[in-house]
Every structure is written in C-alpha cells, then in structure tokens.
Design a protein around this motif. Structure first.
Motif, PDB file in Angstrom:
ATOM      1  N   GLU A  26       0.833  -1.205   0.000  1.00  0.00           N
ATOM      2  CA  GLU A  26       0.000   0.000   0.000  1.00  0.00           C
ATOM      3  C   GLU A  26       0.876   1.266   0.000  1.00  0.00           C
ATOM      4  O   GLU A  26       0.595   2.226  -0.711  1.00  0.00           O
ATOM      5  CB  GLU A  26      -0.907  -0.026   1.225  1.00  0.00           C
ATOM      6  CG  GLU A  26      -1.921   1.081   1.299  1.00  0.00           C
ATOM      7  CD  GLU A  26      -2.844   0.968   2.504  1.00  0.00           C
ATOM      8  OE1 GLU A  26      -3.663   1.887   2.672  1.00  0.00           O
ATOM      9  OE2 GLU A  26      -2.766  -0.017   3.266  1.00  0.00           O
ATOM     10  N   LYS A  83      -0.503   1.634  10.727  1.00  0.00           N
ATOM     11  CA  LYS A  83      -1.813   1.187  10.262  1.00  0.00           C
ATOM     12  C   LYS A  83      -2.350   0.173  11.257  1.00  0.00           C
ATOM     13  O   LYS A  83      -1.598  -0.663  11.757  1.00  0.00           O
ATOM     14  CB  LYS A  83      -1.647   0.537   8.890  1.00  0.00           C
ATOM     15  CG  LYS A  83      -2.856  -0.154   8.356  1.00  0.00           C
ATOM     16  CD  LYS A  83      -2.527  -0.863   7.051  1.00  0.00           C
ATOM     17  CE  LYS A  83      -3.762  -1.489   6.463  1.00  0.00           C
ATOM     18  NZ  LYS A  83      -4.279  -0.716   5.356  1.00  0.00           N
ATOM     19  N   GLN A 105      -7.615  -2.916   8.980  1.00  0.00           N
ATOM     20  CA  GLN A 105      -8.422  -1.744   8.645  1.00  0.00           C
ATOM     21  C   GLN A 105      -7.784  -0.999   7.479  1.00  0.00           C
ATOM     22  O   GLN A 105      -6.598  -1.121   7.222  1.00  0.00           O
ATOM     23  CB  GLN A 105      -8.550  -0.821   9.842  1.00  0.00           C
ATOM     24  CG  GLN A 105      -9.327  -1.440  10.984  1.00  0.00           C
ATOM     25  CD  GLN A 105      -9.532  -0.472  12.137  1.00  0.00           C
ATOM     26  OE1 GLN A 105      -9.161   0.689  12.057  1.00  0.00           O
ATOM     27  NE2 GLN A 105     -10.114  -0.958  13.213  1.00  0.00           N
ATOM     28  N   SER A 106      -8.570  -0.203   6.788  1.00  0.00           N
ATOM     29  CA  SER A 106      -8.032   0.569   5.680  1.00  0.00           C
ATOM     30  C   SER A 106      -7.453   1.883   6.194  1.00  0.00           C
ATOM     31  O   SER A 106      -7.819   2.356   7.265  1.00  0.00           O
ATOM     32  CB  SER A 106      -9.120   0.851   4.638  1.00  0.00           C
ATOM     33  OG  SER A 106     -10.127   1.651   5.213  1.00  0.00           O
ATOM     34  N   GLY A 107      -6.554   2.451   5.427  1.00  0.00           N
ATOM     35  CA  GLY A 107      -5.957   3.733   5.781  1.00  0.00           C
ATOM     36  C   GLY A 107      -4.751   3.580   6.678  1.00  0.00           C
ATOM     37  O   GLY A 107      -4.558   2.568   7.334  1.00  0.00           O
ATOM     38  N   TYR A 108      -3.913   4.599   6.677  1.00  0.00           N
ATOM     39  CA  TYR A 108      -2.709   4.631   7.502  1.00  0.00           C
ATOM     40  C   TYR A 108      -2.452   6.061   7.904  1.00  0.00           C
ATOM     41  O   TYR A 108      -3.123   6.977   7.441  1.00  0.00           O
ATOM     42  CB  TYR A 108      -1.503   4.037   6.762  1.00  0.00           C
ATOM     43  CG  TYR A 108      -1.216   4.690   5.434  1.00  0.00           C
ATOM     44  CD1 TYR A 108      -0.359   5.778   5.341  1.00  0.00           C
ATOM     45  CD2 TYR A 108      -1.812   4.228   4.271  1.00  0.00           C
ATOM     46  CE1 TYR A 108      -0.115   6.390   4.133  1.00  0.00           C
ATOM     47  CE2 TYR A 108      -1.561   4.830   3.052  1.00  0.00           C
ATOM     48  CZ  TYR A 108      -0.711   5.903   2.984  1.00  0.00           C
ATOM     49  OH  TYR A 108      -0.467   6.520   1.790  1.00  0.00           O
ATOM     50  N   TRP A 109      -1.488   6.283   8.789  1.00  0.00           N
ATOM     51  CA  TRP A 109      -1.192   7.626   9.260  1.00  0.00           C
ATOM     52  C   TRP A 109       0.278   7.735   9.596  1.00  0.00           C
ATOM     53  O   TRP A 109       0.965   6.744   9.757  1.00  0.00           O
ATOM     54  CB  TRP A 109      -2.051   7.971  10.479  1.00  0.00           C
ATOM     55  CG  TRP A 109      -1.754   7.127  11.684  1.00  0.00           C
ATOM     56  CD1 TRP A 109      -0.867   7.408  12.676  1.00  0.00           C
ATOM     57  CD2 TRP A 109      -2.330   5.870  12.036  1.00  0.00           C
ATOM     58  NE1 TRP A 109      -0.844   6.416  13.623  1.00  0.00           N
ATOM     59  CE2 TRP A 109      -1.731   5.452  13.242  1.00  0.00           C
ATOM     60  CE3 TRP A 109      -3.283   5.042  11.435  1.00  0.00           C
ATOM     61  CZ2 TRP A 109      -2.060   4.248  13.861  1.00  0.00           C
ATOM     62  CZ3 TRP A 109      -3.606   3.851  12.067  1.00  0.00           C
ATOM     63  CH2 TRP A 109      -3.001   3.478  13.254  1.00  0.00           C
ATOM     64  N   GLU A 144      -3.705  12.380   7.379  1.00  0.00           N
ATOM     65  CA  GLU A 144      -3.546  10.943   7.188  1.00  0.00           C
ATOM     66  C   GLU A 144      -3.568  10.564   5.716  1.00  0.00           C
ATOM     67  O   GLU A 144      -4.080  11.304   4.883  1.00  0.00           O
ATOM     68  CB  GLU A 144      -4.669  10.193   7.908  1.00  0.00           C
ATOM     69  CG  GLU A 144      -4.653  10.382   9.408  1.00  0.00           C
ATOM     70  CD  GLU A 144      -5.752   9.596  10.107  1.00  0.00           C
ATOM     71  OE1 GLU A 144      -6.446   8.803   9.452  1.00  0.00           O
ATOM     72  OE2 GLU A 144      -5.894   9.786  11.315  1.00  0.00           O
ATOM     73  N   ASN A 145      -3.030   9.382   5.432  1.00  0.00           N
ATOM     74  CA  ASN A 145      -3.146   8.716   4.130  1.00  0.00           C
ATOM     75  C   ASN A 145      -2.635   9.553   2.955  1.00  0.00           C
ATOM     76  O   ASN A 145      -3.245   9.576   1.895  1.00  0.00           O
ATOM     77  CB  ASN A 145      -4.590   8.279   3.885  1.00  0.00           C
ATOM     78  CG  ASN A 145      -5.138   7.462   5.017  1.00  0.00           C
ATOM     79  OD1 ASN A 145      -4.404   6.739   5.678  1.00  0.00           O
ATOM     80  ND2 ASN A 145      -6.413   7.576   5.281  1.00  0.00           N
ATOM     81  N   LYS A 148      -0.167  10.511  -0.128  1.00  0.00           N
ATOM     82  CA  LYS A 148       0.725   9.893  -1.098  1.00  0.00           C
ATOM     83  C   LYS A 148       2.084  10.590  -0.977  1.00  0.00           C
ATOM     84  O   LYS A 148       2.197  11.653  -0.385  1.00  0.00           O
ATOM     85  CB  LYS A 148       0.152  10.034  -2.497  1.00  0.00           C
ATOM     86  CG  LYS A 148      -1.169   9.308  -2.648  1.00  0.00           C
ATOM     87  CD  LYS A 148      -1.546   9.191  -4.093  1.00  0.00           C
ATOM     88  CE  LYS A 148      -2.840   8.465  -4.325  1.00  0.00           C
ATOM     89  NZ  LYS A 148      -3.167   7.361  -3.535  1.00  0.00           N
TER      90      LYS A 148
END
Length: 137
Positions: free
Chosen positions: A31, A81, A85-89, A107-108, A110
C-alpha cells in the motif's frame, strides 16, 4: 494419539496466525509503495491489549498496529496502520533519535503530498530543519 493431534493443531494454528500477520504487513508495504514511497523499511507489529469490565464480566481484546519506516527528503517517517483496517497515518517523525510530536499531520498522504507538506510553511515539529534535505529523493 489425542496429544499428537492437539499438538499438531496448535502448531498449525500458530503458523496460520504468523502467516496472517505477515500477510497484513506485506499488504501495508504494498500500500505504501502504491502511494509512491519507494523505500519502505521492514514492517513491525505492536500489539496493545485492552481489558474492560462490563458488570461482572471482564472483556479482553487486542489491537495490532503495523509500523513501517519510510525516508522522504532526508526525514525518517514512521507510518502506521491498524491491522485489518483501511488507511494509515504518520505515527512519528524521527529526528536525531528523537520522536517530536507533530499534531495535525494529515492521514493517508501519497508521497508527492508528503513532499509538498515537508516543503510548505506549515508548522513543523522541533528538529525538523536538521533532518529535512529538499534536494534528496
């Protein structure tokens, strides 16, 4: 005979749990690579256990957090993460062995968005200027 079967099941269960954890770590690295971070480090997993009393019952739960270091413009950023779960920080910025607080980090992002954030005039944590190298990849 029963002991062998139980032992075999315990071993298989342990292997399945380890491979599931590794799978989530691999997915998180993929990801981050898809978001443009070309150099993610080795993932690690931390487990936080929680105990909650509800009436006379005690409910135990745990939450796994996967962490991966990426390097952007000379700064080591620890991305995190919650497993499954979806998403990261951004969990932490590492500066000279310290982990200064960076409130309000979105968060999240690129990689291109992180580069833009590092270069803008928004408030940065203590020690940021000592690690930031705008000419580095």
């Amino acid at each position: 005979m029963k002991r062998r079967i139980i032992s075999a099941l315990l071993v298989l269960g342990g292997v399945a749990a380890l491979s599931a954890c590794a799978s989530n770590e691999d997915k998180f690295v993929a990801e981050l690579k898809a978001a443009g971070f070309s150099n993610p480090g080795e993932p690690s997993t931390e487990t936080a256990k929680k105990v909650k009393k509800v009436g006379k019952r005690t409910i135990k739960s745990s939450e796994k957090t996967i962490e991966v270091m990426v390097r952007v413009k000379g700064c080591d950023l620890e991305m995190a993460k919650t497993s499954g779960q979806s998403g990261y920080w951004l969990d932490e910025l590492h500066v000279n062995g310290q982990e200064p607080d960076w409130p309000g980090y979105p968060e999240n992002l690129k990689r291109d968005q992180v580069v833009k954030l590092l270069a803008d005039n928004s408030s940065k944590p203590d020690g940021f200027k000592s690690c930031y190298k705008p000419n580095e990849a």
